[in-house]
Design a protein around this motif. Structure first.
Motif, PDB file in Angstrom:
ATOM      1  N   UNK A   1      -3.951   8.140   2.639  1.00 22.83           N
ATOM      2  CA  UNK A   1      -2.670   8.386   1.958  1.00 22.83           C
ATOM      3  C   UNK A   1      -2.796   8.503   0.442  1.00 22.83           C
ATOM      4  N   UNK A   2      -3.579   7.608  -0.168  1.00 27.51           N
ATOM      5  CA  UNK A   2      -3.729   7.645  -1.617  1.00 27.51           C
ATOM      6  C   UNK A   2      -4.440   8.890  -2.096  1.00 27.51           C
ATOM      7  N   UNK A   3      -5.534   9.258  -1.432  1.00 26.57           N
ATOM      8  CA  UNK A   3      -6.298  10.452  -1.810  1.00 26.57           C
ATOM      9  C   UNK A   3      -5.499  11.716  -1.546  1.00 26.57           C
ATOM     10  N   UNK A   4      -4.736  11.715  -0.451  1.00 26.63           N
ATOM     11  CA  UNK A   4      -3.920  12.883  -0.128  1.00 26.63           C
ATOM     12  C   UNK A   4      -2.841  13.082  -1.189  1.00 26.63           C
ATOM     13  N   UNK A   5      -2.206  11.989  -1.610  1.00 27.93           N
ATOM     14  CA  UNK A   5      -1.176  12.083  -2.647  1.00 27.93           C
ATOM     15  C   UNK A   5      -1.767  12.604  -3.954  1.00 27.93           C
ATOM     16  N   UNK A   6      -2.985  12.159  -4.299  1.00 25.91           N
ATOM     17  CA  UNK A   6      -3.644  12.630  -5.520  1.00 25.91           C
ATOM     18  C   UNK A   6      -3.941  14.118  -5.441  1.00 25.91           C
TER      19      UNK A   6
ATOM     20  N   UNK B   1       0.834  -1.202   0.000  1.00 30.20           N
ATOM     21  CA  UNK B   1       0.000   0.000   0.000  1.00 30.20           C
ATOM     22  C   UNK B   1       0.872   1.258   0.000  1.00 30.20           C
ATOM     23  N   UNK B   2       1.952   1.232   0.781  1.00 27.95           N
ATOM     24  CA  UNK B   2       2.867   2.382   0.828  1.00 27.95           C
ATOM     25  C   UNK B   2       3.527   2.605  -0.530  1.00 27.95           C
ATOM     26  N   UNK B   3       3.874   1.504  -1.217  1.00 24.07           N
ATOM     27  CA  UNK B   3       4.489   1.621  -2.542  1.00 24.07           C
ATOM     28  C   UNK B   3       3.540   2.297  -3.519  1.00 24.07           C
TER      29      UNK B   3
END
Length: 217
Positions: free
Chosen positions: A93-98, A5-7
């Motif tokens: 984390x994923x939404x924040x990165x987007x 998930x982190x990757x």
């Protein structure tokens, strides 16, 4: 967050930069035109085709075809905007990165060519990169190339990454060697520029080379 998930969450970011897919629209193609043909010095150094001024319409038409040619990777290199950062408590984390990619400022573009179809050779891809003039000489190009190499080996099942420089672009030749690319050959006097012939200097990076350099498994 587990390792996989982190990757995924961190796949499109490096130490100072984030990367977002280039869309085949006038806005993104306009940025690529700005980073490339508009800046004659940068364009002349990275492009070995006939040196001429390219009007925006012709450039956008060509870029549209280029973006639809099956590239392995096509991204805008971006600087995050800390003033528009989002609170980690509100997004995963994923939404924040987007969201960070969405708010970032494009400073350049980077592509990885598609694999050679029908070839019996190992899967290989070639790096193409342009950095906007005002963002040059700050290490962003080196960081973006290193990120692209890591991405190719980590996610795309690439065996080798290649990059080429004209011999008159001494800064690029030095940078690629500094990043760990190995000199693999020279095509002698294949580039004509300013009344002289120059060599195409070819570099390569294998996955095992990158593992040694980066200390990755």
């Amino acid at each position: 967050m587990d390792e996989i998930s982190a990757a995924f969450a961190n796949a499109y970011q490096s130490k100072r930069l984030v990367y977002r897919d280039i869309e085949n629209n006038d806005a993104d193609k306009g940025l690529m035109h700005k980073f490339g043909p508009t800046d004659h010095i940068s364009w002349g150094l990275v492009n070995s085709r006939l040196f001429r001024d390219i009007n925006k319409k012709a450039s956008l038409d060509w870029l549209g075809q280029f973006l639809e040619s099956g590239l392995l990777l096509k991204v805008l290199i971006c600087l995050p905007d800390s003033t528009k950062d989002v609170e980690s408590s509100k997004l995963g984390p994923g939404s924040r990165a987007a969201k960070i990619r969405e708010n970032a400022t494009p400073i350049g573009s980077l592509t990885l060519s598609k694999f050679r179809e029908g070839s019996l050779q190992a899967s290989a891809t070639t790096v193409g990169i342009c950095i906007g003039e005002e963002y040059q000489n700050q290490g962003f190009g080196a960081e973006a190339i290193s990120w692209a190499v890591d991405w190719a080996f980590k996610f795309a099942n690439v065996h080798r990454v290649e990059i080429v420089a004209a011999s008159y672009n001494e800064r690029a030749v030095h940078l690629y060697q500094k990043l760990g690319f190995r000199l693999e050959g020279r095509k002698r006097e294949v580039i004509y520029m300013n009344r002289k012939y120059y060599d195409a200097v070819e570099f390569g990076m294998l996955e095992n080379d990158w593992k040694e350099l980066s200390g990755s498994d």
